[in-house]
Write an enzyme that holds these catalytic residues in place. Structure first.
Site, PDB file in Angstrom:
ATOM      1  N   ASP B  67       0.811  -1.213   0.000  1.00  0.00           N
ATOM      2  CA  ASP B  67       0.000   0.000   0.000  1.00  0.00           C
ATOM      3  C   ASP B  67       0.853   1.275   0.000  1.00  0.00           C
ATOM      4  O   ASP B  67       0.315   2.371  -0.103  1.00  0.00           O
ATOM      5  CB  ASP B  67      -1.000   0.000   1.168  1.00  0.00           C
ATOM      6  CG  ASP B  67      -0.346  -0.143   2.537  1.00  0.00           C
ATOM      7  OD1 ASP B  67       0.664  -0.860   2.649  1.00  0.00           O
ATOM      8  OD2 ASP B  67      -0.857   0.463   3.500  1.00  0.00           O
ATOM      9  N   HIS B 141       8.335  -1.037  12.863  1.00  0.00           N
ATOM     10  CA  HIS B 141       7.187  -1.635  12.185  1.00  0.00           C
ATOM     11  C   HIS B 141       7.479  -3.130  12.013  1.00  0.00           C
ATOM     12  O   HIS B 141       8.490  -3.630  12.499  1.00  0.00           O
ATOM     13  CB  HIS B 141       6.990  -0.917  10.842  1.00  0.00           C
ATOM     14  CG  HIS B 141       5.708  -1.244  10.143  1.00  0.00           C
ATOM     15  ND1 HIS B 141       4.485  -1.341  10.766  1.00  0.00           N
ATOM     16  CD2 HIS B 141       5.455  -1.477   8.812  1.00  0.00           C
ATOM     17  CE1 HIS B 141       3.553  -1.626   9.864  1.00  0.00           C
ATOM     18  NE2 HIS B 141       4.104  -1.721   8.691  1.00  0.00           N
TER      19      HIS B 141
END
Lengths: 307, 307
Positions: B67, B141
């Site tokens: 994304d 992350h």
């Protein structure tokens, strides 16, 4: 006969415009989706068309130019987020497995449902679904490119209730046996055969998806008497030299091919973004093949059974 | 001072919706474009925002989740078709060069303008443009992810025409010399120094782009007294556990970080598609940091010089 329609999700060539996305066409068969090409933005166009990706069974990629494949990682990524449970097939040119392997290694796409990758041009000569088959042939473009023919399985003829009743077959499970092609034995010992109560078999419908290519023999075979030919027409006929140089077809060349192949209908897609008024393109194509349409985004076309 | 604005091109996390595209933010500086992330559909959003890709100088990719990168091959492919002449820089995580090599080998993207690929995490510690610098740090992350700080170069102080005139500097080319920081010698032999006619230097503006991550020390450093902090806020604060498990931040965590870093303004982006009413998210963030906005697609924000 059950529904079959084509939904044009992206109809531009090379790059998207505000009114045309890049290449993608969905075939919808009994709610099952088959996608031909998957340009950037295909997942959004599917949303706009009301096509749920949960129904997607098979994706067929004609070639590895970006305007035909850049929507694939995003679509499959969204299906992963949405916890898609079922297998999806992806059929594409050689390099498909390497592409998926790198997307996975980088973290761009890590599908959490089974994706069956099949590369054309090795041993594979067709794909066989439960109710359809997809065959493919090499086209003539600047890189390895394939055209497809979707062929629905033939269906048995219509069941003649009156004939069955007059032969003494009681309404009930024996009707189903005959419909499925099995002879049945009645209580009085007589045998009734399916051909006595079924009409002629109904041929399955067919769709050819042919882009990007010069007109060629392989296209003629794929499009042979097809119910719907979806063919690229990147340029107006004035730009035939440019079409030749870039491995594309003009709208008139697409129409001539439809006529030569005996197609029943033609939809031209993959239009150069330079054309905003498509009327002259359509007129020139119809001089060669009357039943021609020019695709626009989100256009739907039902494919009727013939005969 | 010349214009600097942020344009939010895609503000959804994970997958696009009909109202939010996936991650991309453009910084526009004197007509020069710098892009942070490039989710699917970014090239169309740029068209809608009136941002011409001919101005694009630099793309910075935070990480290789789809994304954030799936719009890159299409954007650069379109720039190739449009015969973009100038070099474009792409800064991304390790794997960037392998990604481009495969796209080129398959034919998906073959740029015909110079693309300068720089991978973070090797020797590189910042990117230096003519009028700006971009520094970066590792975030927290699920995969290797980087945050960025854009820092405009400081500008010389304002030129004081009255002071120059009263010192006997004649209007004309000597004014320009002083503005550029050079001492000048007058006809009577006296020397006038720049500090006599220039105000205090004006600090350049700064923007931090921080997504996808847990709140962390690196983010505090990148966002330190920044004019605009663009930070992800994928979830409402009720879903803090989910944010933690998925390596994301809640909108409240983003606001606390903005306050702790002494940022002047915060825009929260990268919202989970589950939120259609953003008002409660905004209210909860503003309890921690008043000057908070929640991004929507095509929102533009001018970044003012301070002091």
């Amino acid at each position: 006969m059950s529904g079959l329609k084509a939904v044009f999700l992206g109809t531009s060539s090379g790059k998207p415009t505000l009114s045309r996305g890049v290449a993608a066409v969905a075939l919808v068969l009994d709610g099952e989706l088959i996608l031909f090409d998957c340009g950037e933005g295909t997942q959004l166009q599917m949303m706009r068309a009301g096509l749920r990706h949960s129904r997607l069974k098979q994706i067929c990629l004609s070639h590895f130019h970006g305007d035909h494949v850049n929507g694939l990682p995003g679509l499959l990524g969204t299906m992963t987020l949405d916890q898609h449970p079922d297998p999806v097939g992806v059929l594409g040119p050689r390099g498909l497995k390497e592409y998926f392997a790198l997307l996975r290694r980088l973290g761009i796409l890590v599908p959490r449902f089974p994706v069956s990758l099949r590369e054309m041009g090795r041993d594979l000569s067709s794909l066989q679904g439960e109710h359809w088959a997809i065959s493919f042939e090499r086209l003539e473009h600047r890189i390895e490119t394939w055209g497809f023919r979707f062929q629905e399985a033939d269906k048995p003829g219509r069941f003649d209730v009156e004939a069955a009743t007059s032969l003494g077959v009681p309404m009930g499970p024996l009707f189903g046996c005959l419909q499925r092609g099995q002879p049945v034995v009645l209580q009085d010992g007589r045998t009734v055969f399916p051909h006595q109560v079924l009409g002629a078999p109904r041929p399955g419908r067919s769709v050819a998806y042919i882009t990007d290519t010069r007109p060629c023999e392989a296209s003629l075979r794929l499009a042979d008497r097809v119910d719907l030919l979806i063919h690229e027409g990147t340029y107006a006929d004035e730009l035939r030299d440019q079409a030749g140089a870039r491995g594309h077809s003009t709208v008139v060349e697409a129409a001539i091919l439809a006529r030569q192949a005996g197609a029943r209908a033609l939809v031209i897609t993959h239009l150069s973004p330079k054309y905003t008024d498509i009327r002259p393109l359509l007129d020139s194509a119809r001089e060669q093949f009357e039943n021609t349409r020019i695709a626009k985004d989100l256009m739907e076309l039902a494919i009727e059974a013939h005969g």
